[in-house]
Scaffold this motif. Structure first.
Motif, PDB file in Angstrom:
ATOM      1  N   MET A   1       0.838  -1.184   0.000  1.00 19.25           N
ATOM      2  CA  MET A   1       0.000   0.000   0.000  1.00 19.25           C
ATOM      3  C   MET A   1       0.879   1.242   0.000  1.00 19.25           C
ATOM      4  SD  MET A   1      -3.357  -0.700   2.371  1.00 19.25           S
ATOM      5  CE  MET A   1      -2.490  -0.413   3.867  1.00 19.25           C
ATOM      6  N   ILE A   2       0.315   2.316  -0.506  1.00 20.04           N
ATOM      7  CA  ILE A   2       1.029   3.584  -0.617  1.00 20.04           C
ATOM      8  C   ILE A   2       0.268   4.657   0.152  1.00 20.04           C
ATOM      9  CG2 ILE A   2       1.783   5.411  -2.201  1.00 20.04           C
ATOM     10  CD1 ILE A   2       1.918   3.175  -4.358  1.00 20.04           C
ATOM     11  N   CYS A   3       1.002   5.438   0.921  1.00 19.68           N
ATOM     12  CA  CYS A   3       0.455   6.621   1.568  1.00 19.68           C
ATOM     13  C   CYS A   3       0.970   7.828   0.793  1.00 19.68           C
ATOM     14  CB  CYS A   3       0.902   6.685   3.021  1.00 19.68           C
ATOM     15  SG  CYS A   3       0.312   8.150   3.891  1.00 19.68           S
ATOM     16  N   ARG A   4       0.052   8.647   0.287  1.00 22.73           N
ATOM     17  CA  ARG A   4       0.392   9.837  -0.496  1.00 22.73           C
ATOM     18  C   ARG A   4       0.049  11.051   0.360  1.00 22.73           C
ATOM     19  NH1 ARG A   4       0.487  11.460  -6.158  1.00 22.73           N
ATOM     20  NH2 ARG A   4      -0.615  13.432  -6.454  1.00 22.73           N
ATOM     21  N   ILE A   5       1.016  11.958   0.518  1.00 22.94           N
ATOM     22  CA  ILE A   5       0.824  13.120   1.387  1.00 22.94           C
ATOM     23  C   ILE A   5       1.090  14.394   0.602  1.00 22.94           C
ATOM     24  CG2 ILE A   5       1.558  14.301   3.495  1.00 22.94           C
ATOM     25  CD1 ILE A   5       2.458  11.542   4.533  1.00 22.94           C
ATOM     26  N   TRP A   6       0.094  15.273   0.601  1.00 22.01           N
ATOM     27  CA  TRP A   6       0.211  16.583  -0.038  1.00 22.01           C
ATOM     28  C   TRP A   6       0.145  17.646   1.052  1.00 22.01           C
ATOM     29  CZ3 TRP A   6      -3.386  20.511   0.355  1.00 22.01           C
ATOM     30  CH2 TRP A   6      -3.119  21.639  -0.412  1.00 22.01           C
ATOM     31  N   HIS A   7       0.928  18.715   0.888  1.00 18.83           N
ATOM     32  CA  HIS A   7       0.945  19.836   1.831  1.00 18.83           C
ATOM     33  C   HIS A   7       0.582  21.122   1.109  1.00 18.83           C
ATOM     34  CE1 HIS A   7       3.068  23.285   3.765  1.00 18.83           C
ATOM     35  NE2 HIS A   7       2.423  22.798   4.816  1.00 18.83           N
ATOM     36  N   GLY A   8      -0.266  21.917   1.744  1.00 22.44           N
ATOM     37  CA  GLY A   8      -0.594  23.238   1.227  1.00 22.44           C
ATOM     38  C   GLY A   8      -0.793  24.214   2.370  1.00 22.44           C
ATOM     39  N   ARG A   9      -0.612  25.509   2.054  1.00 20.03           N
ATOM     40  CA  ARG A   9      -0.778  26.560   3.063  1.00 20.03           C
ATOM     41  C   ARG A   9      -1.783  27.590   2.576  1.00 20.03           C
ATOM     42  NH1 ARG A   9       3.246  30.013   4.750  1.00 20.03           N
ATOM     43  NH2 ARG A   9       3.765  30.344   2.580  1.00 20.03           N
ATOM     44  N   THR A  10      -2.608  28.065   3.515  1.00 14.64           N
ATOM     45  CA  THR A  10      -3.551  29.140   3.236  1.00 14.64           C
ATOM     46  C   THR A  10      -3.389  30.221   4.298  1.00 14.64           C
ATOM     47  OG1 THR A  10      -5.338  28.320   4.652  1.00 14.64           O
ATOM     48  CG2 THR A  10      -5.273  27.485   2.394  1.00 14.64           C
ATOM     49  N   SER A  50      -2.468  28.693   7.881  1.00 14.32           N
ATOM     50  CA  SER A  50      -2.972  27.351   8.187  1.00 14.32           C
ATOM     51  C   SER A  50      -2.343  26.368   7.214  1.00 14.32           C
ATOM     52  CB  SER A  50      -4.495  27.302   8.067  1.00 14.32           C
ATOM     53  OG  SER A  50      -5.093  28.097   9.058  1.00 14.32           O
ATOM     54  N   HIS A  51      -1.841  25.278   7.758  1.00 16.31           N
ATOM     55  CA  HIS A  51      -1.246  24.210   6.967  1.00 16.31           C
ATOM     56  C   HIS A  51      -2.267  23.095   6.816  1.00 16.31           C
ATOM     57  CE1 HIS A  51       2.971  25.636   7.285  1.00 16.31           C
ATOM     58  NE2 HIS A  51       2.492  26.205   8.378  1.00 16.31           N
ATOM     59  N   PHE A  52      -2.343  22.542   5.622  1.00 12.17           N
ATOM     60  CA  PHE A  52      -3.215  21.412   5.355  1.00 12.17           C
ATOM     61  C   PHE A  52      -2.376  20.257   4.824  1.00 12.17           C
ATOM     62  CE2 PHE A  52      -6.223  24.835   5.376  1.00 12.17           C
ATOM     63  CZ  PHE A  52      -7.388  24.268   5.875  1.00 12.17           C
ATOM     64  N   LEU A  53      -2.664  19.064   5.320  1.00  8.93           N
ATOM     65  CA  LEU A  53      -2.101  17.844   4.772  1.00  8.93           C
ATOM     66  C   LEU A  53      -3.268  16.991   4.292  1.00  8.93           C
ATOM     67  CD1 LEU A  53       0.588  16.718   7.382  1.00  8.93           C
ATOM     68  CD2 LEU A  53       0.969  17.843   5.194  1.00  8.93           C
ATOM     69  N   THR A  54      -3.178  16.549   3.063  1.00  7.50           N
ATOM     70  CA  THR A  54      -4.106  15.554   2.563  1.00  7.50           C
ATOM     71  C   THR A  54      -3.349  14.234   2.550  1.00  7.50           C
ATOM     72  OG1 THR A  54      -5.280  17.169   1.202  1.00  7.50           O
ATOM     73  CG2 THR A  54      -5.565  14.851   0.638  1.00  7.50           C
ATOM     74  N   VAL A  55      -3.851  13.285   3.314  1.00  7.77           N
ATOM     75  CA  VAL A  55      -3.211  11.986   3.460  1.00  7.77           C
ATOM     76  C   VAL A  55      -4.150  10.941   2.871  1.00  7.77           C
ATOM     77  CG1 VAL A  55      -2.231  10.322   5.090  1.00  7.77           C
ATOM     78  CG2 VAL A  55      -2.084  12.787   5.576  1.00  7.77           C
ATOM     79  N   THR A  56      -3.681  10.262   1.831  1.00 13.03           N
ATOM     80  CA  THR A  56      -4.500   9.243   1.191  1.00 13.03           C
ATOM     81  C   THR A  56      -3.758   7.917   1.189  1.00 13.03           C
ATOM     82  OG1 THR A  56      -3.669   9.947  -0.986  1.00 13.03           O
ATOM     83  CG2 THR A  56      -5.773  10.860  -0.275  1.00 13.03           C
ATOM     84  N   HIS A  57      -4.510   6.847   1.249  1.00 11.56           N
ATOM     85  CA  HIS A  57      -3.949   5.496   1.197  1.00 11.56           C
ATOM     86  C   HIS A  57      -4.484   4.818  -0.055  1.00 11.56           C
ATOM     87  CE1 HIS A  57      -3.262   5.261   5.841  1.00 11.56           C
ATOM     88  NE2 HIS A  57      -2.685   6.304   5.285  1.00 11.56           N
ATOM     89  N   TRP A  58      -3.570   4.184  -0.769  1.00 14.86           N
ATOM     90  CA  TRP A  58      -3.881   3.564  -2.063  1.00 14.86           C
ATOM     91  C   TRP A  58      -3.415   2.127  -2.080  1.00 14.86           C
ATOM     92  CZ3 TRP A  58      -6.395   6.734  -5.504  1.00 14.86           C
ATOM     93  CH2 TRP A  58      -6.384   8.100  -5.200  1.00 14.86           C
ATOM     94  N   VAL A  59      -4.094   1.299  -2.865  1.00 15.28           N
ATOM     95  CA  VAL A  59      -3.721  -0.114  -2.931  1.00 15.28           C
ATOM     96  C   VAL A  59      -2.453  -0.342  -3.747  1.00 15.28           C
ATOM     97  CG1 VAL A  59      -6.067  -0.960  -2.597  1.00 15.28           C
ATOM     98  CG2 VAL A  59      -5.224  -0.605  -4.905  1.00 15.28           C
ATOM     99  N   SER A  60      -2.149   0.563  -4.708  1.00 14.75           N
ATOM    100  CA  SER A  60      -1.003   0.338  -5.598  1.00 14.75           C
ATOM    101  C   SER A  60      -0.632   1.623  -6.334  1.00 14.75           C
ATOM    102  CB  SER A  60      -1.360  -0.726  -6.641  1.00 14.75           C
ATOM    103  OG  SER A  60      -2.389  -0.239  -7.495  1.00 14.75           O
ATOM    104  N   GLU A  61       0.517   1.574  -7.020  1.00 12.49           N
ATOM    105  CA  GLU A  61       0.912   2.697  -7.879  1.00 12.49           C
ATOM    106  C   GLU A  61      -0.081   2.882  -9.020  1.00 12.49           C
ATOM    107  OE1 GLU A  61       4.935   2.439  -9.243  1.00 12.49           O
ATOM    108  OE2 GLU A  61       5.749   2.952  -7.269  1.00 12.49           O
ATOM    109  N   ASP A  62      -0.627   1.798  -9.537  1.00 15.11           N
ATOM    110  CA  ASP A  62      -1.621   1.915 -10.607  1.00 15.11           C
ATOM    111  C   ASP A  62      -2.838   2.705 -10.148  1.00 15.11           C
ATOM    112  OD1 ASP A  62      -0.122   0.562 -12.508  1.00 15.11           O
ATOM    113  OD2 ASP A  62      -1.017  -1.383 -12.044  1.00 15.11           O
ATOM    114  N   ALA A  63      -3.254   2.503  -8.908  1.00 13.94           N
ATOM    115  CA  ALA A  63      -4.382   3.268  -8.372  1.00 13.94           C
ATOM    116  C   ALA A  63      -4.033   4.749  -8.276  1.00 13.94           C
ATOM    117  CB  ALA A  63      -4.788   2.721  -7.005  1.00 13.94           C
TER     118      ALA A  63
END
Length: 105
Positions: A1-10, A50-63
């Motif tokens: 599984m893959i955890c994908r993390i994005w960071h943004g600031r507002t 304000s900092h935002f993290l979007t944390v997503t979990h995926w089954v694979s790189e293809d997903a």
């Protein structure tokens, strides 16, 4: 599984509206992709920012590719992000999930 993390600031004054946008627009977009297992939006206020993290979990790189395209590490933005974000970080981070445990609901 893959955890994908994005960071943004507002700007903090826009953070509540941005959180609502993420809940109503971004989360359904993630959830519509086959192979997305989980989405979490995290927020931390720091002074006027304000900092935002979007944390997503995926089954694979293809997903992840079905969501992000061929360049797995490229951040995906929405046109509305221009109303909120202070900058556009070009990349996200990926981590392999090597262990996990959750408390049953």
């Amino acid at each position: 599984m893959i955890c994908r993390i994005w960071h943004g600031r507002t700007a903090k004054r826009k953070a509540d509206a941005y959180a609502l946008f993420l809940e109503q627009r971004a989360i359904p977009d993630y959830r519509a992709i086959e192979g997305d297992l989980r989405v979490e939006i995290l927020r931390r206020d720091e002074g006027d920012t304000s900092h935002f993290l979007t944390v997503t979990h995926w089954v694979s790189e293809d997903a992840v590719r079905r969501f992000a395209g061929a360049n797995l590490l490229r951040a995906k933005y929405y046109p509305e992000d221009e109303l909120f974000l202070l900058e556009f970080e070009p990349q996200v981070q990926h981590f392999a999930i090597v262990a996990t445990e959750a408390t049953p609901a």
